[in-house]
Motif scaffolding. Structure first.
Motif, PDB file in Angstrom:
ATOM      1  N   MET A 165       0.968  -0.865  -0.028  1.00 48.34           N
ATOM      2  CA  MET A 165       0.185   0.256  -0.259  1.00 48.34           C
ATOM      3  C   MET A 165       0.882   1.481  -0.188  1.00 48.34           C
ATOM      4  SD  MET A 165      -2.612  -1.109  -0.764  1.00 48.34           S
ATOM      5  CE  MET A 165      -2.657  -1.969  -1.905  1.00 48.34           C
ATOM      6  N   ALA A 166       2.169   1.760   0.955  1.00 49.56           N
ATOM      7  CA  ALA A 166       2.521   2.161   0.675  1.00 49.56           C
ATOM      8  C   ALA A 166       3.572   2.517  -0.396  1.00 49.56           C
ATOM      9  CB  ALA A 166       3.991   1.864   2.156  1.00 49.56           C
ATOM     10  N   VAL A 167       3.831   1.115  -0.965  1.00 49.53           N
ATOM     11  CA  VAL A 167       4.766   1.760  -2.153  1.00 49.53           C
ATOM     12  C   VAL A 167       4.110   1.073  -3.630  1.00 49.53           C
ATOM     13  CG1 VAL A 167       6.530   0.160  -3.648  1.00 49.53           C
ATOM     14  CG2 VAL A 167       6.935  -0.038  -1.384  1.00 49.53           C
ATOM     15  N   ARG A 168       2.533   0.488  -3.888  1.00 51.39           N
ATOM     16  CA  ARG A 168       2.397   0.655  -5.414  1.00 51.39           C
ATOM     17  C   ARG A 168       0.591   0.637  -4.657  1.00 51.39           C
ATOM     18  NH1 ARG A 168       3.841  -1.164 -10.616  1.00 51.39           N
ATOM     19  NH2 ARG A 168       2.119  -2.548 -11.468  1.00 51.39           N
ATOM     20  N   PRO A 169       0.210   1.132  -4.162  1.00 51.15           N
ATOM     21  CA  PRO A 169      -1.372   1.201  -3.718  1.00 51.15           C
ATOM     22  C   PRO A 169      -2.170   1.062  -5.173  1.00 51.15           C
ATOM     23  CG  PRO A 169      -0.444   3.752  -4.213  1.00 51.15           C
ATOM     24  CD  PRO A 169       0.416   2.815  -4.480  1.00 51.15           C
ATOM     25  N   GLN A 170      -1.401   0.870  -6.820  1.00 54.36           N
ATOM     26  CA  GLN A 170      -2.761   0.610  -7.391  1.00 54.36           C
ATOM     27  C   GLN A 170      -2.872  -0.732  -7.441  1.00 54.36           C
ATOM     28  OE1 GLN A 170       0.581   1.790  -7.724  1.00 54.36           O
ATOM     29  NE2 GLN A 170       1.331   1.666 -10.163  1.00 54.36           N
ATOM     30  N   GLY A 171      -2.103  -1.598  -6.693  1.00 55.34           N
ATOM     31  CA  GLY A 171      -2.055  -3.492  -6.841  1.00 55.34           C
ATOM     32  C   GLY A 171      -1.003  -3.935  -8.273  1.00 55.34           C
ATOM     33  N   ILE A 172      -0.695  -4.896  -7.832  1.00 55.94           N
ATOM     34  CA  ILE A 172       0.878  -5.550  -8.066  1.00 55.94           C
ATOM     35  C   ILE A 172       0.141  -5.216 -10.204  1.00 55.94           C
ATOM     36  CG2 ILE A 172       1.805  -7.782  -9.389  1.00 55.94           C
ATOM     37  CD1 ILE A 172       0.909  -8.501  -6.425  1.00 55.94           C
ATOM     38  N   TRP A 173      -1.170  -5.315 -11.027  1.00 59.98           N
ATOM     39  CA  TRP A 173      -1.492  -5.612 -11.758  1.00 59.98           C
ATOM     40  C   TRP A 173      -2.766  -4.818 -12.261  1.00 59.98           C
ATOM     41  CZ3 TRP A 173      -0.176  -9.864 -16.016  1.00 59.98           C
ATOM     42  CH2 TRP A 173      -0.865  -9.452 -17.336  1.00 59.98           C
ATOM     43  N   PRO A 174      -2.466  -3.484 -11.376  1.00 54.82           N
ATOM     44  CA  PRO A 174      -3.339  -2.550 -12.209  1.00 54.82           C
ATOM     45  C   PRO A 174      -4.281  -2.391 -13.405  1.00 54.82           C
ATOM     46  CG  PRO A 174      -1.897  -1.041 -12.509  1.00 54.82           C
ATOM     47  CD  PRO A 174      -0.997  -2.375 -12.615  1.00 54.82           C
ATOM     48  N   SER A 175      -5.421  -1.593 -13.140  1.00 51.04           N
ATOM     49  CA  SER A 175      -6.746  -2.209 -14.552  1.00 51.04           C
ATOM     50  C   SER A 175      -5.960  -1.022 -15.305  1.00 51.04           C
ATOM     51  CB  SER A 175      -8.024  -1.960 -13.926  1.00 51.04           C
ATOM     52  OG  SER A 175      -7.787  -0.520 -13.421  1.00 51.04           O
ATOM     53  N   ALA A 176      -6.567  -1.012 -16.351  1.00 51.46           N
ATOM     54  CA  ALA A 176      -6.426   0.073 -17.504  1.00 51.46           C
ATOM     55  C   ALA A 176      -5.961   0.663 -17.294  1.00 51.46           C
ATOM     56  CB  ALA A 176      -6.408  -0.535 -18.706  1.00 51.46           C
ATOM     57  N   ARG A 177      -7.533   1.177 -16.486  1.00 56.09           N
ATOM     58  CA  ARG A 177      -8.213   2.534 -15.552  1.00 56.09           C
ATOM     59  C   ARG A 177      -7.703   3.060 -14.410  1.00 56.09           C
ATOM     60  NH1 ARG A 177     -11.593   6.038 -16.541  1.00 56.09           N
ATOM     61  NH2 ARG A 177     -13.174   4.722 -18.170  1.00 56.09           N
ATOM     62  N   ARG A 178      -7.189   1.663 -13.689  1.00 52.95           N
ATOM     63  CA  ARG A 178      -6.279   2.901 -12.728  1.00 52.95           C
ATOM     64  C   ARG A 178      -5.069   2.816 -13.073  1.00 52.95           C
ATOM     65  NH1 ARG A 178     -10.117   2.369  -8.133  1.00 52.95           N
ATOM     66  NH2 ARG A 178     -11.399   1.573  -8.089  1.00 52.95           N
ATOM     67  N   ALA A 179      -4.757   1.980 -13.673  1.00 53.29           N
ATOM     68  CA  ALA A 179      -3.043   2.554 -14.198  1.00 53.29           C
ATOM     69  C   ALA A 179      -3.006   3.921 -14.706  1.00 53.29           C
ATOM     70  CB  ALA A 179      -2.786   1.711 -15.317  1.00 53.29           C
ATOM     71  N   MET A 180      -4.058   4.200 -15.616  1.00 57.44           N
ATOM     72  CA  MET A 180      -3.975   5.763 -16.773  1.00 57.44           C
ATOM     73  C   MET A 180      -4.292   6.816 -15.623  1.00 57.44           C
ATOM     74  SD  MET A 180      -6.409   5.686 -19.757  1.00 57.44           S
ATOM     75  CE  MET A 180      -7.944   6.208 -18.574  1.00 57.44           C
ATOM     76  N   GLU A 181      -5.358   6.111 -14.343  1.00 63.06           N
ATOM     77  CA  GLU A 181      -5.934   7.016 -13.243  1.00 63.06           C
ATOM     78  C   GLU A 181      -4.574   7.814 -12.704  1.00 63.06           C
ATOM     79  OE1 GLU A 181      -8.626   5.751 -11.118  1.00 63.06           O
ATOM     80  OE2 GLU A 181      -9.771   5.721 -12.673  1.00 63.06           O
ATOM     81  N   LEU A 182      -3.981   6.573 -12.932  1.00 63.11           N
ATOM     82  CA  LEU A 182      -2.538   6.727 -11.342  1.00 63.11           C
ATOM     83  C   LEU A 182      -1.062   7.292 -12.105  1.00 63.11           C
ATOM     84  CD1 LEU A 182      -3.451   4.478  -9.287  1.00 63.11           C
ATOM     85  CD2 LEU A 182      -3.127   7.050  -8.128  1.00 63.11           C
ATOM     86  N   HIS A 183      -0.522   6.724 -13.662  1.00 63.87           N
ATOM     87  CA  HIS A 183      -0.017   7.146 -14.322  1.00 63.87           C
ATOM     88  C   HIS A 183       0.272   6.832 -15.296  1.00 63.87           C
ATOM     89  CE1 HIS A 183       2.998   5.903 -10.553  1.00 63.87           C
ATOM     90  NE2 HIS A 183       2.032   4.747 -10.717  1.00 63.87           N
ATOM     91  N   PRO A 184      -0.141   8.172 -16.425  1.00 57.36           N
ATOM     92  CA  PRO A 184      -0.620   8.395 -17.699  1.00 57.36           C
ATOM     93  C   PRO A 184       0.648   8.190 -18.397  1.00 57.36           C
ATOM     94  CG  PRO A 184      -1.096  11.112 -16.487  1.00 57.36           C
ATOM     95  CD  PRO A 184      -0.254   9.393 -15.480  1.00 57.36           C
ATOM     96  N   ASP A 185       0.930   7.317 -19.277  1.00 59.22           N
ATOM     97  CA  ASP A 185       2.219   6.978 -19.880  1.00 59.22           C
ATOM     98  C   ASP A 185       2.300   7.561 -20.752  1.00 59.22           C
ATOM     99  OD1 ASP A 185      -0.252   6.601 -21.111  1.00 59.22           O
ATOM    100  OD2 ASP A 185      -0.009   4.229 -21.287  1.00 59.22           O
ATOM    101  N   ASP A 186       1.143   8.418 -21.937  1.00 59.02           N
ATOM    102  CA  ASP A 186       1.513   9.065 -22.917  1.00 59.02           C
ATOM    103  C   ASP A 186       1.782  10.203 -22.114  1.00 59.02           C
ATOM    104  OD1 ASP A 186       1.963  11.040 -24.852  1.00 59.02           O
ATOM    105  OD2 ASP A 186      -0.289  10.417 -25.937  1.00 59.02           O
ATOM    106  N   GLU A 187       2.878  11.378 -22.322  1.00 56.63           N
ATOM    107  CA  GLU A 187       4.139  11.748 -21.925  1.00 56.63           C
ATOM    108  C   GLU A 187       3.457  13.434 -22.464  1.00 56.63           C
ATOM    109  OE1 GLU A 187       8.581  13.107 -23.042  1.00 56.63           O
ATOM    110  OE2 GLU A 187       8.463  10.893 -21.876  1.00 56.63           O
ATOM    111  N   LYS A 188       3.171  13.586 -23.870  1.00 55.63           N
ATOM    112  CA  LYS A 188       2.598  14.653 -24.406  1.00 55.63           C
ATOM    113  C   LYS A 188       1.328  14.677 -23.374  1.00 55.63           C
ATOM    114  CE  LYS A 188       0.698  16.198 -28.609  1.00 55.63           C
ATOM    115  NZ  LYS A 188       0.486  15.386 -30.233  1.00 55.63           N
ATOM    116  N   ILE A 189       0.433  13.992 -22.999  1.00 52.91           N
ATOM    117  CA  ILE A 189      -0.909  14.439 -22.192  1.00 52.91           C
ATOM    118  C   ILE A 189      -0.324  14.497 -20.506  1.00 52.91           C
ATOM    119  CG2 ILE A 189      -2.432  12.791 -20.885  1.00 52.91           C
ATOM    120  CD1 ILE A 189      -2.992  11.235 -23.335  1.00 52.91           C
ATOM    121  N   GLN A 190       1.161  14.457 -20.237  1.00 49.50           N
ATOM    122  CA  GLN A 190       1.839  14.326 -19.339  1.00 49.50           C
ATOM    123  C   GLN A 190       1.968  16.354 -18.571  1.00 49.50           C
ATOM    124  OE1 GLN A 190       4.166  11.107 -17.907  1.00 49.50           O
ATOM    125  NE2 GLN A 190       4.070  11.054 -15.978  1.00 49.50           N
ATOM    126  N   ASN A 191       2.653  16.331 -19.612  1.00 52.37           N
ATOM    127  CA  ASN A 191       2.917  17.509 -19.568  1.00 52.37           C
ATOM    128  C   ASN A 191       1.818  18.933 -20.447  1.00 52.37           C
ATOM    129  OD1 ASN A 191       5.484  16.866 -20.299  1.00 52.37           O
ATOM    130  ND2 ASN A 191       6.217  16.793 -22.277  1.00 52.37           N
TER     131      ASN A 191
END
Lengths: 402, 235
Positions: A356-382
């Motif tokens: 919970m401290a290190v990886r709150p999204q779980g071992i294998w997060p769902s696409a949606r949650r992963a998107m919520e926590l780590h948007p992978d598109d750099e452009k969107i991130q910027n």
């Protein structure tokens, strides 16, 4: 931007499998079929058993995922549906056996499956209706109480149906063997060399049933995720008021979540009862509910592979350690073995805290949650950080463009 | 179009609305102004079905909608853009807009309205794949309004659209409100910013502790001495 023209039909993840993915799926399928056969052949029956139990927990986790992961309703009494499925299924199965005679025996499990599922769904609605207005921690406490009520009712032999702490079936009765098991046990027998003697077993049968049910669950859950109902759950999870204001019926969305989630609990429950050939209230304690919630959270909320990994980590590995210790494969004496099986909860608690401290999204997060926590598109991130910056500095830059 | 008659709403024992009657005609912008706690938002929430009135009725084109649940009221065509924007923070801009059209099946119409939203709010088009929660306050307000437009409302109710926004953004938001209205959307606007609201509204109602104290054309109220003293901070 985003490449898409005016069409806003959005998808969380693409569903088309690439060749690489297909190979991986094929390998997984071979693994799922061959490994238990090998375990059975080399006489490590407890390993087959553990795999079957993990299968049931995958189903439970996927079911609870609908309630917690999709709809965002924290249910700490999920095991009540497991219990309902098990008890209703066994009781109804007994009635069927009495009505249609012993020759109906092989069909009892399959015939009681839909009834167990319906009973669990009805229980889900019975729980859902009074708690419609509750959220978060309040909901968690009520569902916790609900789980305990069901367990206590069963323990106290309510209406003389459950046989109290002694469990079902009563002495002199038994849960009939399902269709095909006898035939398989007699015919699916072979040996390779001296050390590999395979004979089809009860455990193996229920393991495969669990796998089939898991596949069915995965299919349904994926469809749900992409459906209108799935989208209304996401909206409801994010903001109930806003969800209602775009026209989502919160009442039905919640009741669907509770009842559809419960269905898989019920199905897993009846399968568990058949697998064990026995049900008693001690299988349905609060700790079991906690385990299922942990599987969902550890694996990654809303994620299907997450539920599988979570079930293996939380139900499989501790059982494996205990099994290895008890079967003498690990060089431990019985005292040490029981020590190991007791310590597994300590390790397990620690792992949860670290996760919970290190990886709150779980071992294998769902696409949606992963998107919520780590948007992978750099452009969107910027863009996001830019607009956050603008929002923060809004007051001093009165003349910035909108 | 919208007719509110003798509306009473309670929060437990407390009577927040003490018999409100108001009317919104087709094509109008009507504003509800008043101090904190006057019952502006409560009125809106009662109309939208988030709260149930203890007495009185709300009707849309002659059909009684009070007592219906919020999603039913939405189905009837009364769309609320809630106070504090309440966009879906973890959905993208596109998904938020898509949610606005949740009850609609006409793919072509949805596309048209999406075009319109992007014409009104070019900024949203730029941010189409960004999550709602990472937008600035003004952008979020635009998104919330866009989501409302996507439902193709008969009546669009805006609850404090200027709240917490920089003055320049507030101006844009009000320009857009006027533009929406010119395109045929009837608007009921609740505002603290009385001067702004009255300058765009055809008619206005002034709420005081749960009752309507004054009503009249927007420009008239804007020049009303009592309104100027109480709500526009003039002495």
């Amino acid at each position: 931007m985003g490449g898409s023209k005016m069409d806003i039909r959005t998808k969380v993840s693409s569903r088309k499998a690439t060749t690489k993915q297909k190979i991986i799926y094929a390998l997984i399928a071979v693994f799922i079929v061959l490994v238990p056969v090998i375990f059975q052949g080399i006489g490590q029956l407890f390993l087959v058993r553990i795999m079957g139990v993990v299968g049931l927990y995958v189903m439970l986790a996927l079911g609870l995922n609908i309630v917690v992961g999709f709809a965002g309703l924290l249910d700490l009494g999920y095991i009540a549906f497991y219990a309902m499925g098990a008890y209703v299924g066994v009781i109804v199965g007994d009635v069927m056996l009495k009505t249609f005679g012993a020759s109906f025996g092989p069909w009892v499990y399959f015939a009681s499956l839909p009834i167990a599922a319906l009973a669990a769904a009805a229980t889900g609605i019975a729980l859902g209706t009074p708690v419609l207005r509750l959220r978060g921690d309040y909901l968690a406490i009520v569902t916790l109480g609900f789980g305990e009520i069901v367990r206590i009712l069963i323990t106290n032999d309510v209406f003389g149906l459950t046989n109290g702490p002694a469990g079902l079936p009563r002495s002199g009765q038994s849960i009939p063997e399902p269709f095909g098991l006898l035939w398989l046990r007699e015919h699916a027998v072979f040996s390779i060399g001296d050390n590999f003697n395979f004979q089809f077993s009860n455990n193996l049968y229920w393991y495969f049933i669990a796998v089939l049910l898991c596949l069915l669950t995965i299919f349904v859950v994926r469809r749900l995720d992409d459906s209108r109902l799935g989208r209304s759950w996401t909206a409801m999870r994010e903001d109930e008021v806003a969800a209602a204001s775009v026209g989502i019926n919160i009442t039905t969305a919640k009741l669907w979540a509770f009842s559809l989630g419960a269905v898989w609990g019920g199905v897993a429950g009846l399968t568990f009862a058949n697998f064990q050939q026995f049900v008693s209230p001690e299988s349905f304690t609060f700790m079991e509910s906690v385990f299922v919630v942990c599987i969902v959270v550890l694996g990654g909320m809303g994620s299907i592979p997450g539920a599988i990994i979570g079930a293996i980590a939380i139900q499989g590995i501790p059982e494996l350690i205990r099994g290895l210790a008890q079967s003498g494969i690990l060089p431990l004496d019985p005292g040490q073995a029981s020590l190991v099986s007791n310590y597994r909860y300590l390790v397990f608690g620690l792992v949860m805290v670290i996760m919970m401290a290190v990886r709150p999204q779980g071992i294998w997060p769902s696409a949606r949650r992963a998107m919520e926590l780590h948007p992978d598109d750099e452009k969107i991130q910027n863009e996001e950080s830019q607009s956050l910056w603008e929002a923060e500095h809004k007051t001093d830059t009165a003349d910035h463009d909108l | 179009m919208l007719k509110v008659e003798n509306l009473h709403t309670h929060y437990g024992q407390i009577e927040a609305l003490k018999g409100i009657s108001l009317e919104v005609n087709d094509g109008e912008i009507v504003t509800l102004i008043g101090a904190n706690g006057a019952g502006k938002s409560t009125t809106l929430k009662t109309i939208s079905g988030q709260l149930a009135p203890t007495e009185g009725t709300v009707s849309l084109d002659g059909e009684v909608v009070s007592g219906m649940l919020a999603h039913k009221v939405t189905e009837k065509g009364i769309i609320q853009v809630p106070e504090g924007r309440r966009i879906f923070p973890r959905m993208t801009v596109a998904e938020n807009l898509e949610m606005g059209a949740f009850l609609r099946k006409d793919a072509e119409g949805i596309k048209e309205d999406l075009e319109q939203v992007f014409t009104l709010f070019p900024r949203l088009k730029e941010r189409i794949n960004q999550k709602g929660g990472t937008l600035s306050g003004g952008e979020q307000q635009m998104l919330a309004m866009g989501r409302g437009i996507m439902a193709r409302p008969k009546l669009l109710m805006l609850d404090e659209p200027s709240m917490g926004l920089a003055p320049v953004v507030v101006e844009t938001i009000f320009e857009i409100i006027e533009r929406l209205n010119k395109e045929g959307i009837t608007i009921l606007l609740v505002e603290q910013n009385a001067a702004m609201a009255l300058s765009v509204a055809h008619r206005g109602y002034v709420l005081e502790v749960g009752s309507i104290a004054l009503e009249g054309p927007g420009k008239e109220l804007l020049h009303n001495e009592q309104v100027r003293k109480t709500y526009l901070g003039e002495s």
